[in-house]
Design a protein around this motif. Sequence first.
Motif, short mmCIF file in Angstrom:
data_model
loop_
_atom_site.label_atom_id
_atom_site.label_comp_id
_atom_site.label_asym_id
_atom_site.label_seq_id
_atom_site.Cartn_x
_atom_site.Cartn_y
_atom_site.Cartn_z
N GLY A 64 -7.09 -2.41 -12.36
CA GLY A 64 -7.03 -1.22 -13.20
C GLY A 64 -7.81 -0.05 -12.64
N ARG A 65 -8.65 -0.30 -11.64
CA ARG A 65 -9.45 0.77 -11.03
C ARG A 65 -9.07 1.03 -9.58
N SER A 66 -8.37 0.08 -8.98
CA SER A 66 -8.06 0.18 -7.55
C SER A 66 -6.58 -0.06 -7.31
N THR A 67 -6.08 0.56 -6.26
CA THR A 67 -4.69 0.38 -5.86
C THR A 67 -4.62 0.17 -4.36
N ILE A 68 -4.02 -0.94 -3.95
CA ILE A 68 -3.81 -1.19 -2.53
C ILE A 68 -2.37 -0.83 -2.20
N SER A 69 -2.18 -0.21 -1.05
CA SER A 69 -0.84 0.16 -0.61
C SER A 69 -0.80 0.08 0.91
N ARG A 70 0.39 0.16 1.46
CA ARG A 70 0.50 0.11 2.92
C ARG A 70 1.67 0.94 3.39
N ASP A 71 1.55 1.40 4.62
CA ASP A 71 2.62 2.13 5.30
C ASP A 71 3.01 1.27 6.49
N ASN A 72 4.10 0.55 6.36
CA ASN A 72 4.50 -0.39 7.41
C ASN A 72 4.86 0.33 8.71
N ALA A 73 5.37 1.52 8.61
CA ALA A 73 5.72 2.27 9.82
C ALA A 73 4.49 2.67 10.62
N ARG A 74 3.38 2.83 9.92
CA ARG A 74 2.12 3.23 10.56
C ARG A 74 1.14 2.07 10.72
N ASN A 75 1.56 0.86 10.30
CA ASN A 75 0.67 -0.32 10.37
C ASN A 75 -0.67 -0.04 9.71
N VAL A 77 -3.05 0.15 6.03
CA VAL A 77 -3.27 -0.27 4.66
C VAL A 77 -4.32 0.66 4.04
N TYR A 78 -4.14 0.93 2.76
CA TYR A 78 -5.03 1.83 2.03
C TYR A 78 -5.60 1.12 0.81
#
Length: 120
Positions: A64-75, A77-78
């Motif tokens: 509820g406080r954090s969000t993980i995401s990724r950009d596979n084209a750029r390898n 993760v955020y």
Amino acid sequence: VQLQASGGGLVQPGGSLRLSCAASGSIFSINVMGWYRRAPGKQRELVASITSGGTTTYQDSVKGRSTISRDNARNTVYLQMNSLKPEDTAVYYCSAAIKTLGSSGWSTYWGQGTQVTVSS
């Protein structure tokens, strides 16, 4: 293969930070990517992870406080962290399960760690 993490720093309670981690090198494929943290005097713990298909998991304390995401084209993760608390203070490490070019198996690689300090 190298994982380069960035985005840590000093933030006041209630503030936000966005961590980034870019993987580079002879990468064929990346499976799970994740963020771990180690607070002073404590063991390393998983904060959040995300599969190549976008399935996410979170530690209860950051839900509820954090969000993980990724950009596979750029390898890359955020980890977007909001409503930060002093107990979030730790060194944050990114990790990734990577298959390198010419390899038949997966190996786990780690970033160098980035310090997050939540304090007024």
